[in-house]
Design a protein around this motif. Structure first.
Motif, short mmCIF file in Angstrom:
data_model
loop_
_atom_site.label_atom_id
_atom_site.label_comp_id
_atom_site.label_asym_id
_atom_site.label_seq_id
_atom_site.Cartn_x
_atom_site.Cartn_y
_atom_site.Cartn_z
N ASP A 40 -41.92 76.54 -15.93
CA ASP A 40 -43.06 75.86 -16.54
C ASP A 40 -42.96 74.36 -16.31
O ASP A 40 -43.96 73.70 -16.02
CB ASP A 40 -43.11 76.17 -18.04
CG ASP A 40 -44.39 75.68 -18.68
OD1 ASP A 40 -45.44 75.71 -18.01
OD2 ASP A 40 -44.35 75.26 -19.85
N VAL A 41 -41.75 73.80 -16.44
CA VAL A 41 -41.56 72.37 -16.19
C VAL A 41 -41.88 72.04 -14.74
O VAL A 41 -42.61 71.06 -14.45
CB VAL A 41 -40.11 71.95 -16.52
CG1 VAL A 41 -39.87 70.50 -16.12
CG2 VAL A 41 -39.82 72.14 -18.01
N LEU A 96 -34.68 70.96 -17.99
CA LEU A 96 -35.37 72.18 -17.56
C LEU A 96 -36.09 72.85 -18.72
O LEU A 96 -36.91 73.76 -18.52
CB LEU A 96 -34.37 73.17 -16.95
CG LEU A 96 -33.76 72.73 -15.62
CD1 LEU A 96 -32.63 73.67 -15.23
CD2 LEU A 96 -34.82 72.69 -14.53
N PHE A 97 -35.77 72.41 -19.94
CA PHE A 97 -36.42 72.96 -21.12
C PHE A 97 -37.22 71.88 -21.85
O PHE A 97 -37.54 72.05 -23.02
CB PHE A 97 -35.38 73.59 -22.05
CG PHE A 97 -34.69 74.77 -21.45
CD1 PHE A 97 -35.21 76.04 -21.64
CD2 PHE A 97 -33.54 74.61 -20.68
CE1 PHE A 97 -34.59 77.15 -21.07
CE2 PHE A 97 -32.91 75.72 -20.12
CZ PHE A 97 -33.43 76.99 -20.31
N LYS A 292 -56.18 71.84 -0.93
CA LYS A 292 -54.85 72.46 -1.08
C LYS A 292 -54.18 72.01 -2.37
O LYS A 292 -53.38 72.74 -2.96
CB LYS A 292 -53.99 72.12 0.13
CG LYS A 292 -52.64 72.83 0.15
CD LYS A 292 -51.87 72.48 1.42
CE LYS A 292 -50.51 73.17 1.45
NZ LYS A 292 -49.74 72.83 2.67
N ALA A 293 -54.50 70.79 -2.83
CA ALA A 293 -53.88 70.26 -4.04
C ALA A 293 -54.28 71.08 -5.27
O ALA A 293 -53.58 71.05 -6.29
CB ALA A 293 -54.28 68.81 -4.25
N LEU A 294 -55.38 71.81 -5.20
CA LEU A 294 -55.81 72.64 -6.32
C LEU A 294 -54.88 73.83 -6.53
O LEU A 294 -55.01 74.55 -7.52
CB LEU A 294 -57.24 73.14 -6.10
CG LEU A 294 -58.33 72.06 -6.13
CD1 LEU A 294 -59.67 72.65 -5.72
CD2 LEU A 294 -58.42 71.41 -7.50
N TYR A 295 -53.96 74.03 -5.59
CA TYR A 295 -52.98 75.11 -5.72
C TYR A 295 -51.56 74.55 -5.81
O TYR A 295 -50.60 75.27 -5.57
CB TYR A 295 -53.11 76.08 -4.55
CG TYR A 295 -54.38 76.90 -4.62
CD1 TYR A 295 -54.40 78.11 -5.30
CD2 TYR A 295 -55.57 76.43 -4.07
CE1 TYR A 295 -55.57 78.85 -5.41
CE2 TYR A 295 -56.74 77.16 -4.17
CZ TYR A 295 -56.73 78.36 -4.84
OH TYR A 295 -57.90 79.09 -4.97
N GLY A 296 -51.43 73.26 -6.17
CA GLY A 296 -50.12 72.67 -6.36
C GLY A 296 -49.36 73.35 -7.48
O GLY A 296 -49.90 73.54 -8.57
N GLY A 297 -48.11 73.71 -7.23
CA GLY A 297 -47.30 74.37 -8.25
C GLY A 297 -47.56 75.86 -8.38
O GLY A 297 -47.06 76.49 -9.31
N LEU A 298 -48.33 76.44 -7.44
CA LEU A 298 -48.67 77.86 -7.56
C LEU A 298 -47.43 78.75 -7.54
O LEU A 298 -47.33 79.71 -8.31
CB LEU A 298 -49.61 78.27 -6.43
CG LEU A 298 -49.99 79.76 -6.37
CD1 LEU A 298 -50.68 80.20 -7.66
CD2 LEU A 298 -50.88 80.03 -5.15
N SER A 299 -46.47 78.43 -6.65
CA SER A 299 -45.28 79.28 -6.56
C SER A 299 -44.50 79.27 -7.86
O SER A 299 -44.09 80.32 -8.37
CB SER A 299 -44.39 78.82 -5.39
OG SER A 299 -44.01 77.46 -5.55
N ALA A 300 -44.29 78.06 -8.42
CA ALA A 300 -43.57 77.97 -9.71
C ALA A 300 -44.37 78.67 -10.81
O ALA A 300 -43.79 79.29 -11.71
CB ALA A 300 -43.33 76.52 -10.07
#
Length: 325
Positions: A40-41, A96-97, A292-300
């Motif tokens: 989430d972070v 990380l928390f 493409k920036a609209l999918y930033g962090g998609l993998s996480a």
């Protein structure tokens, strides 16, 4: 002669044991949030423009700064692992928390409200409008109502969580000491409206919860129709249904997550508000960074929400079944 007792209604406003959904949803949401907090972070940082500079470079094993490689979806998962490692080494394991407190404060009531509203709402809608039968339309209506109710009640908590997760980019002197300090600063500088930033994007995100609930009900129904399966296979099917439903819903509606994070970013030191509205943010992100920036962090995001949904729904279903026995 005693008067006859008044006739009892054949249907109450809330179904029997309606509290089960509230307790089961909150417990499931709490466990899922704790397990997947590091993702989430990372997701929040990748969605934010404030951390764009930190993902343009990466730290090699020898400590040298090297240019970030570009790659497809597979490398995005590798990148997520690198960012988690860098946060662990450069900041602290507790980083990380970061924001977990506000997350739990938000997740527990949010999931309780959502599961309570949906679980009881589908029964009420079915009884009053569909002769007591559940259907896709019943699930759709209950999920939409649950999503709007949850977003409205919990938006201030998510604003605080996002601000705390992004606080490291503002310098040590600007970091929030705790959630209460964050709330006081927002109220002092932005007023009550600051606590509801991103609400329009949250309403847009109701579509994600609606798709997730409807798809989950359909997959769960298909799974329960398979006869002769043991309890292990049954629970595995349920976990697969929850994870698949969340994955599909997230892929379809993910851009609203990025827009919502941008709207909840702290105001710049100069007091200039860069992201002021849903459509303005959408146009600005595309103009400055590309679609493409609209999918930033998609993998996480997927690494967090898919196991999160599996944990959350398994606990939810387990509590409901345990209470029936």
């Amino acid at each position: 002669m005693t008067a006859p007792a008044p006739p009892q209604s054949t249907m109450t406003w809330l179904p029997a044991k309606s509290w089960q959904h509230f307790v089961a949803g909150g417990l499931g949401g709490m466990c899922g949030a704790i397990v997947t907090s590091p993702f989430d972070v990372v997701k929040t940082r990748l969605q934010s423009s404030m951390f764009a500079h930190s993902v343009d470079v990466s730290v090699s094993g020898s400590g040298a700064v090297v240019a970030k490689r570009t790659g497809g979806l597979l490398y995005n998962f590798v990148e997520t692992a690198h960012i988690i490692r860098n946060i662990y080494v450069q900041e602290s394991p507790l980083a990380l928390f970061r924001g977990l407190g506000p997350t739990l404060v938000g997740v527990i009531p949010a999931r309780s409200i959502n599961f309570f509203t949906y679980g009881n709402g589908k029964q009420i809608i079915a009884q009053r409008f569909n002769d007591g039968r559940e259907s896709t339309l019943v699930h759709l209506g209950a999920a939409a109502i649950a999503g709007v109710t949850t977003a409205t009640c919990t938006n201030p908590i998510w604003v605080v969580k996002t601000r705390m997760q992004l606080s490291a980019s503002r310098g040590q002197s600007e970091q929030y000491r705790n959630a209460l300090d964050c709330v006081l600063r927002i109220m002092r500088h932005e007023g009550i409206r600051g606590m509801y930033k991103g609400l329009s994007a949250s309403y847009l995100g109701v579509a994600e919860g609606t798709i997730q609930w409807v798809l989950y009900e359909r997959l769960k129904g298909l799974n329960t129709r398979v006869e002769g399966r043991g309890p292990v296979a049954e629970w595995a099917g349920m976990l697969g249904s929850a994870g698949t439903a969340k994955c599909v819903a997230s892929l379809i509606t993910y851009p609203h997550e990025v827009i919502r994070t941008r709207l909840r970013q702290p105001v710049s030191p100069g007091g200039i508000v860069k992201y002021s509205g849903l459509l303005q943010t959408l146009r600005l992100v595309i103009a400055e960074e590309g679609a493409k920036a609209l999918y930033g962090g998609l993998s996480a995001h997927l690494m967090r929400v898919v196991p999160n949904a599996a944990v959350m729904y398994s606990i939810y279903e387990g509590v409901l079944r345990w209470n029936k026995d």
